[in-house]
Design an enzyme around this catalytic site. Structure first.
Site, PDB file in Angstrom:
ATOM      1  N   THR A   1     -12.437   3.024   3.504  1.00 26.95           N
ATOM      2  CA  THR A   1     -12.182   2.530   4.897  1.00 26.95           C
ATOM      3  C   THR A   1     -12.873   3.580   5.838  1.00 26.95           C
ATOM      4  O   THR A   1     -12.951   4.794   5.638  1.00 26.95           O
ATOM      5  CB  THR A   1     -10.458   2.856   5.382  1.00 26.95           C
ATOM      6  N   GLY A  31      -4.142  -3.946   4.104  1.00 26.53           N
ATOM      7  CA  GLY A  31      -3.542  -2.804   4.456  1.00 26.53           C
ATOM      8  C   GLY A  31      -3.182  -2.791   6.051  1.00 26.53           C
ATOM      9  O   GLY A  31      -3.091  -3.691   6.778  1.00 26.53           O
TER      10      GLY A  31
END
Lengths: 134, 179
Positions: A1, A31
């Protein structure tokens, strides 16, 4: 990320988060990154936040918006709000990860509670900061 | 005049200190420095924080070292599914995409959702169709392939584990310290 938070010369803040998810993830698991309020949030009156970590915990705790609420409703500083959410609330729930946050004044907070964190920041004409927490 | 400032973060896809060689560390530091300075230059030019965060994240998405865009990890099926979100504090407007494939820069697709649709979040092939209709850049699966990621994927398959950006590789699990 990966993610970024910024404030411009007009005092406007913004947040952006992008991720490839988790290795070996199944069932189209999503997520916190694309969930506004959980992994990404920005409001001029409070702050801009971008999160990275175990998404399920960040979703349940609505982490990014939680930081903004602590500032707006409880009057915490950006640093206090980030520290409380990352090192108190999240840790108690077993959530690993961290966040970056910025406000209109250009205050920058780089909070995290686990390894594998890569950070960089730059304010006005100050030297660029780059940090890797292994 | 208001101060200008930017911060970035990057998760590297299960690279742990045990796997972080001095050469790799230099590469990561250079990549982080480049991305934050790309965003800072945009602020220096008097442009908006929205443009700055998009540019910095695009730079990180284009870098194979980070788990986003080109460097995305493998799903159980051996594919790449990406998510992204962007939000502008001046207007409260936001855009996001989830579970998209072959998009070169998911953050730009998220910004396109914000600026060219009345929605906030688009997912899967619908989001891809929306992006193609606005001529965003798409890449073949080979563009997203990386040997190190592929090895991480094989290790995770073998251990039957789903692995976070920063967590240990199944066989590389070491005692973890917490900041």
């Amino acid at each position: 990320t990966v993610g970024a938070v910024a404030v411009d010369q007009f005092g406007n803040v913004a947040a952006a988060t992008s991720t490839g998810g988790m290795t070996n993830k199944k069932f189209n698991r999503i997520g916190d990154s694309p969930i506004i309020g959980a992994g990404t949030y920005a409001h001029n009156a409070t702050c801009a936040v971008s999160c990275t970590g175990h998404g399920e915990y960040f979703m349940r705790a609505v982490v990014a918006y939680d930081v903004a609420c602590l500032i707006e409703y409880k009057g915490l500083s950006l640093a206090e709000a980030c520290h409380y959410v990352v090192h108190d609330k999240l840790v108690k729930q077993g959530g690993e990860g961290g966040l970056i946050a910025i406000n209109q004044l250009g205050d920058i907070v780089l909070s995290f509670n686990s390894e594998g964190m890569y950070r960089a920041s730059k304010k006005n004409q100050e030297p660029t900061y780059v940090g890797i927490y292994k | 005049m208001n101060p200008i400032a930017i911060a970035i973060h990057g998760g590297a896809g299960t690279i742990l200190s045990a796997l972080m060689t001095p050469e790799k560390e230099v590469m990561y530091r250079q990549a982080l420095q480049e991305a934050v300075e790309v965003g800072h230059q945009i602020l220096l030019q008097g442009k908006s924080s929205l443009e700055a965060v998009e540019a910095a994240v695009r730079n990180l998405e284009d870098c194979i070292l980070f788990n986003a865009g080109r460097g995305s990890v493998f799903t159980h099926e051996g594919k790449h599914e990406m998510d992204a979100a962007i939000m502008y504090g001046a207007t409260g407007m936001a855009g996001a995409v989830a579970g998209v494939r072959q998009v070169r820069n998911p953050i730009t697709l998220a910004k396109t959702v914000m600026q060219h649709s009345e929605h906030v979040l688009l997912v899967g092939d619908g989001a891809e169709i929306f992006g193609r209709s606005l001529d965003l850049a798409f890449e073949p699966d080979s563009y997203f392939f990386d040997t190190a990621r592929h090895e991480q994927w094989l290790a995770a398959l073998k251990a039957d584990q789903v692995v976070l950006d920063h967590s240990a590789l199944p066989e590389a699990t070491t005692d973890r310290k917490f900041g």
